[in-house]
Design an enzyme around this catalytic site. Structure first.
Site, mmCIF file in Angstrom:
data_model
loop_
_atom_site.group_PDB
_atom_site.id
_atom_site.type_symbol
_atom_site.label_atom_id
_atom_site.label_comp_id
_atom_site.label_asym_id
_atom_site.label_seq_id
_atom_site.Cartn_x
_atom_site.Cartn_y
_atom_site.Cartn_z
ATOM 1 N N ASP A 22 3.953 -1.073 1.780
ATOM 2 C CA ASP A 22 2.682 -0.727 1.146
ATOM 3 C C ASP A 22 2.940 -0.676 -0.357
ATOM 4 O O ASP A 22 3.487 0.308 -0.856
ATOM 5 C CB ASP A 22 2.219 0.630 1.684
ATOM 6 N N HIS A 56 -1.546 -4.443 -4.671
ATOM 7 C CA HIS A 56 -0.884 -3.638 -5.706
ATOM 8 C C HIS A 56 0.626 -3.690 -5.573
ATOM 9 O O HIS A 56 1.181 -3.641 -4.470
ATOM 10 C CB HIS A 56 -1.391 -2.195 -5.698
ATOM 11 N N ASP A 101 -4.174 -4.978 1.525
ATOM 12 C CA ASP A 101 -3.371 -3.761 1.535
ATOM 13 C C ASP A 101 -2.957 -3.481 2.975
ATOM 14 O O ASP A 101 -3.487 -4.079 3.910
ATOM 15 C CB ASP A 101 -4.154 -2.593 0.943
ATOM 16 N N HIS A 118 4.149 5.411 3.964
ATOM 17 C CA HIS A 118 4.644 6.392 2.992
ATOM 18 C C HIS A 118 5.945 7.054 3.444
ATOM 19 O O HIS A 118 6.375 8.055 2.883
ATOM 20 C CB HIS A 118 3.583 7.446 2.659
ATOM 21 N N GLU A 144 -2.505 1.539 -8.251
ATOM 22 C CA GLU A 144 -3.276 1.825 -7.047
ATOM 23 C C GLU A 144 -2.869 3.140 -6.398
ATOM 24 O O GLU A 144 -3.705 3.873 -5.873
ATOM 25 C CB GLU A 144 -3.118 0.670 -6.048
ATOM 26 N N GLU A 145 -1.577 3.452 -6.417
ATOM 27 C CA GLU A 145 -1.093 4.648 -5.727
ATOM 28 C C GLU A 145 -1.604 5.947 -6.348
ATOM 29 O O GLU A 145 -1.506 7.008 -5.737
ATOM 30 C CB GLU A 145 0.443 4.664 -5.682
#
Length: 350
Positions: free
Chosen positions: A188, A71, A242, A322, A222-223
């Site tokens: 990510d 993604h 991922d 994150h 995706e998030e």
């Protein structure tokens, strides 16, 4: 394994992707950039109604279609409201760790394309003024964005064209070190997208033909959980690429390709996962097998969307997900090599 990867291309592509703003819901510009790269390799690139990119690679045998996915959408924010003194309250896109946003630079993009800069701050931002400047909880209620324009009230902000619903791009602060580390927000999952582009580069240069027709999906939601809820119906196996998690009770490092056996959506396909482990082991790749309890992937979304597929998950190890993330080129290299093996080796599955 005789595979010549272009390290400079992979790292430069990673940097280009990481510095390109694409919070979830705002990926059409970066998808255009990816489309141009893919077409330069000579592969077909299509987009779905939702904006997902689909890259098709012909195979030796078209009786089966293998899917890979990564993604390109990232975490971000959006203007929620404007305060009476001309600051912005914001809502999150995905789950960035809020305390890491304190004092980060950002850009606000209006609906008509104007860009303004700003800074995420606590509502007690000054040590010489607020007793709780260091201790105040960094929460949505206690944080605002200070705009770099002469604004004294809500009306001044509105006159700039800034409104609720405008996207906020968080500064990624991308750095690639001489020792091979990639430091940035949003590795990510742009690290994995760079790995897929590196795979396309070597397939194109060395004229490699996968055993089966392959479709690479570049998802854009995706998030927020529905990135690959739809996939082309001819795909029978989907391998998500991922980030691999690093931390307590986990085996992964920044140098490994992670093979995930289970995440919050449940176990991944046993035979696919076993094949990936055997390929990594047989070819002396640096790999680990892990379980991620607070994680979901594009395969998770595809399975929940009712797609009749087998699914598995691999990816480069990424530290501090994150937040301010980091990985190493070795993790990308091991990931690309495992993808190549999965597409080209003769595999017998139950």
């Amino acid at each position: 394994m005789n595979l010549t990867l272009d390290k400079n291309y992979i790292l430069q592509t990673a940097k280009e992707l990481l510095e390109f703003n694409s919070p979830t819901g705002f990926c059409f510009e970066i998808m255009d950039m990816i489309s141009e790269k893919v077409k330069n390799f000579g592969f077909d690139f299509q987009t779905t109604n939702k904006g997902m990119g689909i890259i098709t690679i012909p195979g030796e045998d078209d009786s089966k279609v293998i899917g890979l996915s990564a993604h390109v959408d990232t975490l971000g924010a959006m203007v929620r409201s404007i305060t009476s003194d001309g600051n912005l309250k914001f809502t999150l896109l995905g789950g960035p760790i809020l305390p890491t946003l304190d004092s980060e630079y950002c850009k606000i993009r209006t609906r008509d394309g104007k860009i303004y800069t700003g800074t995420f701050l606590s509502t007690s931002p000054a040590a010489h003024v607020f007793e709780d400047s260091a201790t105040k909880k960094r929460s949505l209620e206690n944080m605002e964005i200070r705009i770099d324009e002469v604004v004294k009230n809500k009306e001044d902000v509105l006159s700039l064209g800034i409104n609720s619903g405008d996207f906020i791009f968080i500064e990624p602060k991308t750095v690639i070190t001489e020792s091979g580390f990639i430091k940035s927000r949003f590795i990510d999952d742009k690290g994995s997208v760079a790995a897929l582009m590196g795979l396309l580069d070597v397939i194109s240069r060395e004229k490699i033909i996968p055993r089966f027709k392959t479709k690479i999906l570049i998802s854009n939601y995706e998030e927020v959980g529905h990135g690959s809820a739809y996939i082309p119906e001819d795909i029978s196996e989907l391998l998500a690429v991922d980030m691999g998690c690093i931390g307590d009770d986990l085996n992964c490092t920044e140098y490994d390709v992670s093979i995930c056996a289970k995440d919050s959506s449940g176990p991944y396909d046993y035979n696919m996962t076993t094949t990936l482990v055997e390929l990594a082991k047989k070819n002396d790749l640096k790999y680990v097998v892990d379980i991620y309890p607070m994680y979901g992937s594009d395969v998770s979304a595809a399975l929940r969307g009712g797609n009749n597929i087998r699914g598995a998950l691999i990816g480069p190890g990424v530290h501090a997900s994150h937040g301010m993330e980091r990985t190493h080129y070795s993790a990308l290299e091991n990931t690309i090599k495992l993808l190549y093996l999965y597409l080209t080796e003769k595999i017998e599955q139950a």
